[in-house]
Design an enzyme around this catalytic site. Sequence first.
Site, PDB file in Angstrom:
ATOM      1  N   ASP A  55      26.041  38.609  49.122  1.00  0.00           N
ATOM      2  CA  ASP A  55      26.290  39.627  48.106  1.00  0.00           C
ATOM      3  C   ASP A  55      27.557  40.364  48.512  1.00  0.00           C
ATOM      4  O   ASP A  55      27.578  41.030  49.557  1.00  0.00           O
ATOM      5  CB  ASP A  55      25.090  40.579  48.033  1.00  0.00           C
ATOM      6  CG  ASP A  55      25.266  41.690  47.006  1.00  0.00           C
ATOM      7  OD1 ASP A  55      26.386  41.889  46.500  1.00  0.00           O
ATOM      8  OD2 ASP A  55      24.269  42.384  46.718  1.00  0.00           O
ATOM      9  N   ASN A  82      35.754  34.205  44.709  1.00  0.00           N
ATOM     10  CA  ASN A  82      35.540  33.877  43.305  1.00  0.00           C
ATOM     11  C   ASN A  82      34.572  34.825  42.609  1.00  0.00           C
ATOM     12  O   ASN A  82      34.688  35.032  41.407  1.00  0.00           O
ATOM     13  CB  ASN A  82      35.009  32.442  43.193  1.00  0.00           C
ATOM     14  CG  ASN A  82      34.492  32.141  41.811  1.00  0.00           C
ATOM     15  OD1 ASN A  82      35.257  32.013  40.855  1.00  0.00           O
ATOM     16  ND2 ASN A  82      33.168  32.030  41.664  1.00  0.00           N
ATOM     17  N   LYS A 115      37.984  40.299  55.043  1.00  0.00           N
ATOM     18  CA  LYS A 115      37.971  40.961  56.353  1.00  0.00           C
ATOM     19  C   LYS A 115      37.068  40.239  57.337  1.00  0.00           C
ATOM     20  O   LYS A 115      37.406  40.085  58.520  1.00  0.00           O
ATOM     21  CB  LYS A 115      37.513  42.405  56.180  1.00  0.00           C
ATOM     22  CG  LYS A 115      37.268  43.158  57.478  1.00  0.00           C
ATOM     23  CD  LYS A 115      36.586  44.489  57.204  1.00  0.00           C
ATOM     24  CE  LYS A 115      36.100  45.139  58.490  1.00  0.00           C
ATOM     25  NZ  LYS A 115      35.325  46.376  58.221  1.00  0.00           N
ATOM     26  N   SER A 133      42.205  35.726  40.495  1.00  0.00           N
ATOM     27  CA  SER A 133      42.673  36.868  39.715  1.00  0.00           C
ATOM     28  C   SER A 133      42.454  36.516  38.253  1.00  0.00           C
ATOM     29  O   SER A 133      41.360  36.108  37.873  1.00  0.00           O
ATOM     30  CB  SER A 133      44.144  37.144  40.034  1.00  0.00           C
ATOM     31  OG  SER A 133      44.646  38.193  39.240  1.00  0.00           O
ATOM     32  N   TYR A 147      38.207  46.106  33.704  1.00  0.00           N
ATOM     33  CA  TYR A 147      38.451  44.736  34.176  1.00  0.00           C
ATOM     34  C   TYR A 147      39.910  44.546  34.581  1.00  0.00           C
ATOM     35  O   TYR A 147      40.197  44.050  35.680  1.00  0.00           O
ATOM     36  CB  TYR A 147      38.083  43.735  33.086  1.00  0.00           C
ATOM     37  CG  TYR A 147      38.361  42.308  33.472  1.00  0.00           C
ATOM     38  CD1 TYR A 147      37.521  41.642  34.357  1.00  0.00           C
ATOM     39  CD2 TYR A 147      39.474  41.633  32.980  1.00  0.00           C
ATOM     40  CE1 TYR A 147      37.777  40.325  34.728  1.00  0.00           C
ATOM     41  CE2 TYR A 147      39.735  40.326  33.346  1.00  0.00           C
ATOM     42  CZ  TYR A 147      38.887  39.679  34.220  1.00  0.00           C
ATOM     43  OH  TYR A 147      39.156  38.387  34.594  1.00  0.00           O
ATOM     44  N   LYS A 151      41.672  43.662  38.269  1.00  0.00           N
ATOM     45  CA  LYS A 151      42.484  42.471  38.511  1.00  0.00           C
ATOM     46  C   LYS A 151      43.926  42.828  38.881  1.00  0.00           C
ATOM     47  O   LYS A 151      44.556  42.132  39.689  1.00  0.00           O
ATOM     48  CB  LYS A 151      42.452  41.549  37.288  1.00  0.00           C
ATOM     49  CG  LYS A 151      41.096  40.883  37.074  1.00  0.00           C
ATOM     50  CD  LYS A 151      40.666  40.040  38.282  1.00  0.00           C
ATOM     51  CE  LYS A 151      39.397  39.263  38.014  1.00  0.00           C
ATOM     52  NZ  LYS A 151      38.975  38.445  39.182  1.00  0.00           N
TER      53      LYS A 151
END
Length: 273
Positions: A55, A82, A115, A133, A147, A151
Amino acid sequence: MTQTILITGCSSGIGRMTAKFFQEKGWNVVATVRSNPETVEELNALDNVLVTALDVTNEETIKSAVAEAVERFGKIDVLLNNAGYGAYGILEATPEKAIRMQFDVNVIGALLVTKNVLPYMRAAGDGTIITISSMGGKVTFPLGSLYHGSKFAVEGMMEALSYELEAIGIKVKLIEPGMINTNFAETTGSMINFDSELAEYGPFVDKALAAMQTAGSQGSAPILVAEAIWQAATEGTDQMRYVAGPDAEQVIAARKALGDAEYLAMMKGQLGL
């Protein structure tokens, strides 16, 4: 040695298709889903595929999935960020929870997964970070303040990250799909935030929704995105951005060529606003 890709958001859509695409190419695939990995029967049935829970809004699950991936396959050569979330609608009608979720998943989630993969890539002195993206990271459409904000942030943070990662041998890539034929109209409609008390917005919302649903029904096949991801992961160049879909190519080119007023007038004309 067989290469390994870790992909977030594999329960459906682009993530699942990309997992199958890379597996067919002979890669090890770590296909992560938010919960219940045992239910993803299609991917669990494939050789050299590890389906596990991750998650992106919970760093403990990220750490666990990354450790499991390295234990199973020994390394992570490519990360594909993704997993995504799309909240559309009138800002006045949007709950705080939806606003925070938009950025928690698309922005903070991508940063946290990156990270936690980086220590392994840094130790190897090699690796590629690929993030989904959108053409919506370069241009905007109605009802998309959240949204598009997420992005645009993805575009900026990954480009900035490329400086420090290039110094340690890691490449950063961005995939910018256009409209993809994955039930866009239905899924977008379920995420529209609109309050009937805000009647002043009504005519605009009706026109914008109609235009977006028409555009969504004409989207490209998801395989175009998987192929762009494959190119980014394997071609070994310094190219950072990969546009996927003819609509994305056209709209991004128009945004580069036109000033703000010209571009916005063109878009409003095309959308009937």
